[in-house]
Design an enzyme around this catalytic site. Sequence first.
Site, PDB file in Angstrom:
ATOM      1  CG  ASP A  93      -1.991   1.002   1.233  1.00  0.00           C
ATOM      2  OD1 ASP A  93      -2.373   1.427   0.135  1.00  0.00           O
ATOM      3  OD2 ASP A  93      -2.474   1.370   2.326  1.00  0.00           O
ATOM      4  CG  ASP A 115       0.682   7.653  -3.721  1.00  0.00           C
ATOM      5  OD1 ASP A 115       0.416   8.436  -4.661  1.00  0.00           O
ATOM      6  OD2 ASP A 115       0.375   7.884  -2.536  1.00  0.00           O
TER       7      ASP A 115
HETATM    8 ZN   LIG Z   1      -4.429   5.140   0.757  1.00  0.00          ZN
END
Ligand SMILES: [Zn+2]
Length: 323
Positions: A93, A115
């Site tokens: 994540d 990300d």
């Molecule tokens: Zn998140």
Amino acid sequence: MVSFQELGLVNTKELFRKAYDGGYAVPAFNFVFTEQLQAIIDACIELQSPVIIQASAHTCENMGIEYVRHLVSASMERVAAKNSPIQVALNLDHGLRFEDCKRCIENGFSSVMIDGSAKEFSENIAISRQVVELAHPHHVCVEGELGILSGKEGEVSHSESKYTDPKAVKEFVEASGVDSLAISIGSCHGVVKIVADEDGNFPPLRFDILKEIEESLPGFPIVLHGSSCIYPEYVEMINRHGGHLTAAQGIPEEQVKRAAESAVCKINVASDGWIAATAAARKALWENPETIDPRTFLKASRAEMTRLYIRKIQQVMGSAGKC
Ligand SMILES: [Zn+2]
């Protein structure tokens, strides 16, 4: 290099295809300690739900990536011992760096999130593409992100949110080659998920943006972050037993459920697990002030988290029996 297949894991491709067609979401539950992972697995075995276990780059660092790998591997032994058919994926994540993703791919993760959402559009495409090129030959899936969620989660912290631009998603997905896309439609990281407007009302998630994204990417799996409901009963339990949690505000269950029925195939839940664990631990310690045995609160936390994950699967995700 340890492959995810060796650990008995699956990647997210098939999980998402079935979730898209079936109108439900695969739960993506973050874990930060052993009992949390046990609670996730117990709940998913009980309800026969597919699951994506998530560890952040921060957790991999704190716990040690070898522990993460072995704990997940032990979970798969548990699944096998129970003769359970559930499919389990392991996702990084919020990987912020190429190296975070590389390390996880080498340690048996079947999916990684890169990300690049805080970067310029072209830089986000470039770093996402770089991770895809590393991951795909190993059949590891990649989640990208476009748009910014406000709030703080581990290393990721933004004071302002920026909705995903529906006009940019197609170009991003095609140019980067990612397998799924996290979007920003009004949810937040942390315990304050929605910020009240000037009149003190909590605006709903932007389903209009989600619809436009769905229309420009038919069949493509969308991911929702920051989607905990922050149940008032846990906030009260924390505050009744010595805690001090103010202004906590989650996304109403029915909104997350509505998202689960759409092109959203993966819904992340981190805060709700933490808050359930902490509420149960505070209550257990409050009621047993003489104890020095950590099992007093660890057992209570595990049991409460199991109840929470069962509730999530049944009332929000719609993923029970879908494996
Ligand atoms: Zn998140």
